[in-house]
Scaffold this motif. Structure first.
Motif, mmCIF file in Angstrom:
data_model
loop_
_atom_site.group_PDB
_atom_site.id
_atom_site.type_symbol
_atom_site.label_atom_id
_atom_site.label_comp_id
_atom_site.label_asym_id
_atom_site.label_seq_id
_atom_site.Cartn_x
_atom_site.Cartn_y
_atom_site.Cartn_z
ATOM 1 N N ALA A 176 0.849 -1.192 0.000
ATOM 2 C CA ALA A 176 0.000 0.000 0.000
ATOM 3 C C ALA A 176 0.883 1.239 0.000
ATOM 4 O O ALA A 176 2.103 1.154 0.173
ATOM 5 C CB ALA A 176 -0.913 0.009 1.229
ATOM 6 N N TRP A 177 0.261 2.399 -0.173
ATOM 7 C CA TRP A 177 1.012 3.647 -0.104
ATOM 8 C C TRP A 177 1.669 3.794 1.258
ATOM 9 O O TRP A 177 1.103 3.379 2.280
ATOM 10 C CB TRP A 177 0.120 4.841 -0.398
ATOM 11 N N ASP A 178 2.846 4.379 1.283
ATOM 12 C CA ASP A 178 3.612 4.420 2.533
ATOM 13 C C ASP A 178 2.913 5.222 3.618
ATOM 14 O O ASP A 178 3.081 4.939 4.803
ATOM 15 C CB ASP A 178 5.037 4.919 2.301
ATOM 16 N N HIS A 179 2.083 6.208 3.253
ATOM 17 C CA HIS A 179 1.407 6.968 4.308
ATOM 18 C C HIS A 179 0.400 6.114 5.053
ATOM 19 O O HIS A 179 0.189 6.291 6.266
ATOM 20 C CB HIS A 179 0.770 8.249 3.761
ATOM 21 N N LEU A 180 -0.226 5.151 4.372
ATOM 22 C CA LEU A 180 -1.161 4.253 5.037
ATOM 23 C C LEU A 180 -0.429 3.269 5.948
ATOM 24 O O LEU A 180 -0.817 3.064 7.105
ATOM 25 C CB LEU A 180 -1.993 3.495 4.001
ATOM 26 N N ASN A 181 0.628 2.668 5.434
ATOM 27 C CA ASN A 181 1.396 1.736 6.256
ATOM 28 C C ASN A 181 2.084 2.444 7.417
ATOM 29 O O ASN A 181 2.177 1.899 8.525
ATOM 30 C CB ASN A 181 2.425 1.001 5.396
ATOM 31 N N ALA A 207 2.488 3.799 13.205
ATOM 32 C CA ALA A 207 2.516 4.764 14.299
ATOM 33 C C ALA A 207 1.541 4.374 15.402
ATOM 34 O O ALA A 207 1.792 4.624 16.589
ATOM 35 C CB ALA A 207 2.192 6.158 13.774
ATOM 36 N N SER A 208 0.429 3.754 15.011
ATOM 37 C CA SER A 208 -0.571 3.317 15.994
ATOM 38 C C SER A 208 -0.201 1.990 16.648
ATOM 39 O O SER A 208 -0.630 1.710 17.772
ATOM 40 C CB SER A 208 -1.946 3.187 15.319
ATOM 41 N N HIS A 209 0.585 1.161 15.932
ATOM 42 C CA HIS A 209 0.968 -0.166 16.449
ATOM 43 C C HIS A 209 2.461 -0.381 16.194
ATOM 44 O O HIS A 209 2.854 -1.212 15.366
ATOM 45 C CB HIS A 209 0.149 -1.255 15.762
ATOM 46 N N PRO A 210 3.319 0.364 16.902
ATOM 47 C CA PRO A 210 4.761 0.342 16.590
ATOM 48 C C PRO A 210 5.438 -1.011 16.737
ATOM 49 O O PRO A 210 6.431 -1.269 16.055
ATOM 50 C CB PRO A 210 5.347 1.369 17.572
ATOM 51 N N ASP A 211 4.921 -1.870 17.586
ATOM 52 C CA ASP A 211 5.542 -3.183 17.766
ATOM 53 C C ASP A 211 4.973 -4.238 16.828
ATOM 54 O O ASP A 211 5.554 -5.316 16.681
ATOM 55 C CB ASP A 211 5.372 -3.661 19.224
ATOM 56 N N ALA A 212 3.853 -3.909 16.209
ATOM 57 C CA ALA A 212 3.150 -4.906 15.401
ATOM 58 C C ALA A 212 3.162 -4.596 13.917
ATOM 59 O O ALA A 212 2.716 -5.426 13.118
ATOM 60 C CB ALA A 212 1.702 -5.035 15.880
ATOM 61 N N TRP A 213 3.671 -3.405 13.528
ATOM 62 C CA TRP A 213 3.615 -3.055 12.104
ATOM 63 C C TRP A 213 4.780 -2.148 11.736
ATOM 64 O O TRP A 213 5.031 -1.139 12.394
ATOM 65 C CB TRP A 213 2.306 -2.364 11.763
ATOM 66 N N LYS A 214 5.508 -2.541 10.721
ATOM 67 C CA LYS A 214 6.623 -1.754 10.196
ATOM 68 C C LYS A 214 6.393 -1.510 8.715
ATOM 69 O O LYS A 214 5.556 -2.165 8.082
ATOM 70 C CB LYS A 214 7.953 -2.485 10.405
ATOM 71 N N VAL A 215 7.162 -0.589 8.145
ATOM 72 C CA VAL A 215 7.001 -0.260 6.730
ATOM 73 C C VAL A 215 8.360 -0.098 6.092
ATOM 74 O O VAL A 215 9.299 0.420 6.703
ATOM 75 C CB VAL A 215 6.141 1.017 6.560
ATOM 76 N N ALA A 270 10.965 13.512 9.755
ATOM 77 C CA ALA A 270 11.889 12.440 10.121
ATOM 78 C C ALA A 270 11.167 11.127 10.392
ATOM 79 O O ALA A 270 11.801 10.060 10.410
ATOM 80 C CB ALA A 270 12.697 12.853 11.343
ATOM 81 N N LYS A 271 9.855 11.187 10.594
ATOM 82 C CA LYS A 271 9.083 9.979 10.867
ATOM 83 C C LYS A 271 8.615 9.273 9.602
ATOM 84 O O LYS A 271 8.090 8.160 9.671
ATOM 85 C CB LYS A 271 7.862 10.330 11.734
ATOM 86 N N LEU A 272 8.772 9.915 8.448
ATOM 87 C CA LEU A 272 8.327 9.297 7.198
ATOM 88 C C LEU A 272 9.250 8.135 6.834
ATOM 89 O O LEU A 272 10.447 8.177 7.100
ATOM 90 C CB LEU A 272 8.328 10.324 6.069
ATOM 91 N N PRO A 273 8.698 7.101 6.211
ATOM 92 C CA PRO A 273 9.557 5.989 5.760
ATOM 93 C C PRO A 273 10.663 6.491 4.844
ATOM 94 O O PRO A 273 10.452 7.372 4.011
ATOM 95 C CB PRO A 273 8.572 5.082 5.010
ATOM 96 N N LYS A 274 11.843 5.921 5.000
ATOM 97 C CA LYS A 274 13.007 6.358 4.215
ATOM 98 C C LYS A 274 12.967 5.740 2.820
ATOM 99 O O LYS A 274 12.967 4.517 2.680
ATOM 100 C CB LYS A 274 14.303 5.955 4.918
#
Length: 356
Positions: free
Chosen positions: A238-243, A248-256, A323-327
């Protein structure tokens, strides 16, 4: 009457009721302003000042937006901020509409503004009223129509979101073929632009889309029973803003991650409906979206603001949020319209029989 409204009314009407002198109620500034023209192609030509634009829009009282889900690039906060800032009611029409559908139903629903993929905007330019926002010069030339018919507000990269508890970080789309990956696209690629672009990201070879490669990858996942729906997936393309928002809501359960060989980018562009029932409010909305405040609010939703580079140089970009956006692995690959058209034709022929 508020101080802001009083000042705006003084500029428009040269009224003595907001504290102007009874002997000289017409200011030098108001003498030099043009007559209000809500159909004009720029702030200067139509209103002269933001205060006059805002006051004209407040008199219209409403703004009709379409296809703006509140959880998409922070549009919920953006709409609420605009409504509170300018005391204008925002009517949210069919939030789930696709870009193509926005134009199909415009004559019935009468939106004032559109948020579209670039290919739909290019083909539908005759629906739009040209308007160049104040930040026009900050927008890269390749993401705006020279006449001002449409212009990009934000963009993103196609990405892979994944559950780090279930799979290792995918470095490439080919990694999705490894055991344990349950993969989903963001919709049907024959109908949803995000899903189509997901297939195209998987198809990139040396920066060139090869649709047969993308279809082949998802066909293999389907054959192995590992192409599923998002609710059952541990990997979502999906688009990186969605992932990123999910992460951001589930930092331990979802990475991008944005795969190193598949930096496919895309922009969403804005346009004003030629038949907008609230033409001043439509222009005020565009000025707000492209202001530093509006662009930073889009970035808060993990989108990449179109004026971002210029804002960074001016010191007005929210660098903490940036700085929080996916690299990304590099500059985005932007498909040309002929490439996209050819790929859509290929998927129309092959997707159903190869993937189903």
């Amino acid at each position: 009457m508020t101080v802001r409204t009083c000042a705006a009314a003084a500029a428009i009407l040269a009224s003595a009721g907001c504290g102007a002198s009874s002997t000289d109620s017409t200011t030098t500034e108001s003498k030099n302003l043009p007559p209000v023209n809500a159909q004009a192609g720029s702030l200067k030509a139509g209103f002269g000042t933001m205060e006059r634009l805002a006051e004209t829009a407040r008199r219209e009282g409403e703004l009709n937006v379409i296809a703006l889900p509140r959880d998409w690039v922070n549009y919920g906060e953006i709409i609420d901020t605009f409504a509170d800032k300018y005391d204008i009611k925002v009517n949210q029409l069919e939030p789930g509409a696709s870009s193509a559908r926005q134009l199909e139903i415009a004559s019935k629903l009468k939106p004032d503004v559109f948020d579209l993929t670039m290919d739909v905007a290019v083909s539908g330019a005759d629906h739009f009223a040209p308007y160049k926002v104040q930040g026009w010069q900050d927008l890269p030339d390749h993401v705006k129509d020279p006449s001002g018919a449409w212009y990009a507000a934000y963009g993103g990269y196609m990405s892979i979101g994944y559950d780090p508890r279930a799979v290792k970080p995918p470095a490439t789309f080919a990694d999705l073929l490894k055991p344990g990956h349950r993969v989903a696209l963001d919709g049907d690629p024959l109908r949803a632009a995000a899903a189509f672009d997901g297939v195209m990201a998987a198809s990139l070879r040396a920066g060139v889309p090869r649709p047969e490669q993308g279809v082949a990858l998802f066909a293999k996942l389907k054959q192995e029973g590992r192409l599923t729906e998002p609710a059952k997936a541990n990997v979502i393309v999906a688009w990186d803003h969605l992932n990123a928002a999910r992460g951001a809501s589930h930092p331990d359960a979802w990475k991008v991650t944005i795969p190193r060989d598949s930096a496919l980018g895309g922009y969403h562009v804005q346009a004003i409906n030629k038949a907008a029932p609230h033409p001043a409010a439509a222009r005020l909305w565009q000025e707000f979206l492209f202001s530093d405040e509006g662009q930073n609010l889009l970035q808060k939703g993990f989108a990449r603001p179109a004026r971002g580079e210029a804002m960074l140089m001016k010191g007005t970009l929210d660098t903490e949020q940036a700085a929080k956006l996916p690299k990304p692995p590099g500059p985005p690959v932007l498909m040309t319209i002929p490439q996209a058209d050819a790929a859509k034709a290929y998927l129309k022929r092959e997707w159903a029989k190869s993937v189903g």
